[in-house]
Design an enzyme around this catalytic site. Structure first.
Site, PDB file in Angstrom:
ATOM      1  N   GLY A 211      19.919  -7.055  14.377  1.00 28.39           N
ATOM      2  CA  GLY A 211      20.061  -7.068  15.920  1.00 28.39           C
ATOM      3  C   GLY A 211      18.979  -7.718  16.773  1.00 28.39           C
ATOM      4  N   GLU A 427       6.614   5.715  -2.197  1.00 34.79           N
ATOM      5  CA  GLU A 427       5.867   5.665  -0.736  1.00 34.79           C
ATOM      6  C   GLU A 427       5.186   6.891  -0.611  1.00 34.79           C
ATOM      7  OE1 GLU A 427       5.897   3.195   0.892  1.00 34.79           O
ATOM      8  OE2 GLU A 427       7.292   2.025  -0.388  1.00 34.79           O
ATOM      9  N   HIS A 430       1.702   6.325  -1.480  1.00 35.27           N
ATOM     10  CA  HIS A 430       0.964   5.627  -0.406  1.00 35.27           C
ATOM     11  C   HIS A 430       0.430   6.575   0.609  1.00 35.27           C
ATOM     12  CE1 HIS A 430       1.396   1.663  -2.012  1.00 35.27           C
ATOM     13  NE2 HIS A 430       2.627   1.637  -2.059  1.00 35.27           N
ATOM     14  N   ASP A 504       2.075  -4.595  -3.658  1.00 30.69           N
ATOM     15  CA  ASP A 504       0.740  -3.756  -3.529  1.00 30.69           C
ATOM     16  C   ASP A 504      -0.304  -4.388  -4.504  1.00 30.69           C
ATOM     17  OD1 ASP A 504       2.327  -2.195  -2.146  1.00 30.69           O
ATOM     18  OD2 ASP A 504       2.704  -0.486  -3.868  1.00 30.69           O
TER      19      ASP A 504
END
Ligand code: ADP
Ligand code: ZN
Length: 638
Positions: A211, A427, A430, A504
């Protein structure tokens, strides 16, 4: 625009015709003297005209050519052109002329000199025609044609946008950022009076179909200003070297239409890092022109440049300097709630069975972009029309999803449950590092929605505003980057670790390398080890001996190992928090800083997660009892 171009082509055609005509005339009549009627008669009376002359008769024209002796006794060629009427009257009045014309050879020709000319020119005409044909077919394809005044037919498209913010679902924070721009475009003077500097350039980064174009149009639509759009790849097509002039056109048109929005899609096509090597390539000329234009207009001209790319890292850093694209808006693939909103928005103008629960469709479509979701609804509508039915039902949506996944977008990464499991722990790793390490950055948002080549991502911002990083900070950053891998190892075992940590490791290694070679933060001491940037290959090459290189690499490895140990320790110690974060991620897909804080403080799932889980449980029960018609993915095309 089209008309203007064909006029130019005709002008060119006629000019060429005249030039060629003159050349041929010169060739035919080349060395001949053009005589007037009086001169000719005078020479004729004095017997200076050779009897070997010829007469050519065309419709309405008599051309007499031959040789004569001029006053200095030199023999020269001549031509005399007479109209029909003067020829006839001369013959009547002048016997000598009559005798002369009867004595010479008359070549009577039906063709006019014009026709002769045309025949002579035929190959030329065909050539020119061919040339015109090539040109016009190219410009129909939207390319080239810059021959006649720079890019007349490639002017950027200016449209009136009627898109509003309400046509963009989700991405709410990003919309809020843009509201200010809308206000500025509506009253540029207000800002100018205050001496406020408004950003000239806004860069939107995000995967295709999320978008970005829509958002830029919405800004123009909300402000009611003109919207100029051009794709990066359009600057250079077919005719290299036109890019720069197109950029110039774009900006000059926009300035005339100000206030307005210039939208440059796929800016990476022109804005790639410059090689810094010999001679600027045409692409670099285009980029340079873009930089010149962006610097060239004051920030209060009412022109705002919005650009879209799916990778900021490949862009030349010059583009991102203050005064150019100094604001970047990250747009990611929609999370579950955003997907629901997008689906609802695009179903507004379709007739849809009330039994459809958009939340459940959103659940089924992780990793889908806004464009893909719109496509799902469109495919469903097509199915309904094809079957001559009235309403989209859940089976249509089901098939449409399969079509979109299985169709052109097979590459798109619809997440499997297993991926979701792995990414959620990665995740969470992290995020946990961000929570636990004193000097690390603060976690803002964690998501398992894939982006670029990352399965998910964790957004962190520095905790304090200091411009310096301490050695401790850097160690913490490295440990933070390694937290994803550490969590994978702890949850799934050493042999089940994935490639997901690729990026990473890149970042962690980079920090470690700089600590050793540039910041004097290792056992190698204070020496700064010079490196030579080979930008075009994105590599850094040291200008030191192999022995030193070996020492540096060993040192980097020591730092990374040390930080990885820290990460393993932290995660092992707080496995319970890790589990909670990971579960929240699997349920909500995106979690905020507040939700993470809540988990950390209370050591339990946030209420949003619990609610969502309950809702799913209820649904599962309904499914078992057959209250909901469940759809299964087709086995055969998987
Ligand atoms: P991009 O420029 O990021 O590649 P576009 O703006 O061209 O994506 O999006 C393509 C289409 O997908 C839009 O025209 C719109 O119909 C739909 N779309 C994408 N994102 C959204 C959204 N957040 N809300 C509503 N529609 C969307
Ligand atoms: Zn990671």
């Amino acid at each position: 625009m089209k008309k203007k171009k064909s006029i130019w082509l005709w002008v060119l055609f006629i000019v060429m015709l005249i030039v060629i005509g003159i050349v041929i005339w010169q060739f035919i009549a080349g060395t001949s003297d053009k005589l007037t009627e009086a001169e000719f008669l005078d020479l004729l009376m004095n017997n200076k005209i050779s009897k070997n002359s010829t007469e050519q008769v065309y419709s309405g024209l008599h051309i007499i050519s031959g040789s004569y002796t001029n006053s200095s006794g030199v023999v020269r060629k001549f031509v005399l052109t007479l109209t029909n009427s003067s020829y006839t009257s001369l013959r009547e009045d002048n016997n000598a002329f009559k005798d002369f014309t009867q004595s010479i050879i008359t070549l009577s020709q039906g063709n006019s000199p014009f026709m002769t000319l045309i025949i002579n020119l035929l190959p030329m005409v065909i050539l020119i025609g061919f040339y015109i044909w090539i040109f016009s077919s190219m410009s129909k394809g939207g390319m080239g044609g810059g021959m006649f005044g720079p890019g007349k037919n490639t002017r950027p498209r200016e449209i009136k946008s009627d898109v509003k913010f309400s046509d963009v679902a989700g991405i709410n924070e990003e919309k809020i950022e843009l509201v200010e721009l809308v206000d500025y475009l509506k009253n540029p003077n207000k800002y100018a009076l205050m001496g406020a500097r408004v950003p000239k350039g806004v860069l939107m980064e995000g995967p295709p179909g999320t978008g970005k174009t829509l958002l830029a149009k919405a800004v123009a639509g909300e402000a009611g200003v003109a919207f100029f759009s051009m794709a990066g790849s359009e600057f250079e097509e077919m005719f290299v070297g036109l890019g720069a002039s197109r950029v110039r056109d774009l900006f000059s048109d926009a300035k005339k239409a100000a206030p307005c929005i210039i939208f440059i899609d796929e800016i990476d096509a022109v804005g790639r890092k410059r090689s810094g090597g010999m001679g600027a390539s045409t692409n670099e000329q285009t980029l340079n022109q873009l930089l010149v234009e962006m610097d060239g207009f004051a920030s209060n001209t009412g022109v705002i440049v919005m650009a879209a790319t799916n990778r900021v890292d490949v862009l030349d850093s010059a583009l991102l300097r203050p005064g150019r694209f100094d604001r970047t808006i990250q747009i990611s693939l929609p999370d579950i709630r955003e997907r629901e909103a997008i689906l609802k928005l695009h179903s507004r103008n379709k007739s849809v069975s009330p039994e459809i629960d958009w939340k459940r469709i959103a659940e089924r479509t992780p990793g889908f972009s806004g464009a893909q979701l719109e496509n799902v609804l469109n495919e469903a509508a097509i199915l309904v029309v094809r079957d001559k039915r009235k309403m989209i039902n859940i089976l249509d949506i089901d098939e449409a999803i399969d079509r979109v996944v299985g169709g052109p977008a097979k590459k798109s990464r619809a997440m499997t449950m297993q991926d979701k499991q792995i990414v959620s722990y990665h995740e969470a790793g992290h995020a946990l590092m961000g929570l636990r390490l004193e000097s690390a950055s603060k976690v803002q948002k964690v998501t398992i929605i894939p982006r670029g080549n990352a399965g998910g991502y964790t957004i962190m911002t520095p905790k304090d505003e200091s411009n310096f990083s301490s050695k401790e900070d850097l160690f913490a950053s490295i440990a933070g980057y390694l937290g994803g891998r550490a969590a994978e190892e702890i949850m799934f075992g050493k042999n089940k670790i994935t490639t997901g940590a690729h990026d990473d490791l890149d970042k962690a290694t980079n920090i470690a390398r700089r600590m050793v070679t540039q910041f004097g933060m290792s056992t190698l001491g204070l020496t700064k080890y010079l490196t030579m940037q080979e930008e075009s290959y994105g590599q850094t090459k040291g200008v030191y001996s192999d022995e030193v290189a070996f020492k540096i690499d060993t040192e980097i490895n020591t730092i990374l190992e040390k930080c990885y140990k820290t990460a393993l320790e932290v995660i092992n110690k707080h496995k319970d928090v890790l589990e909670l974060i990971a579960e929240s991620l699997r349920v909500l897909e995106t979690i905020t800083a507040e939700q993470i804080d809540y988990i950390d403080k209370h050591n339990k799932l946030p209420k949003e997660v619990i609610e969502e889980k309950n809702r799913k449980d209820v649904e599962d029960k309904k499914k078992e009892s057959g209250e909901i018609l469940e759809f299964e993915p087709d086995e055969d095309d998987k």
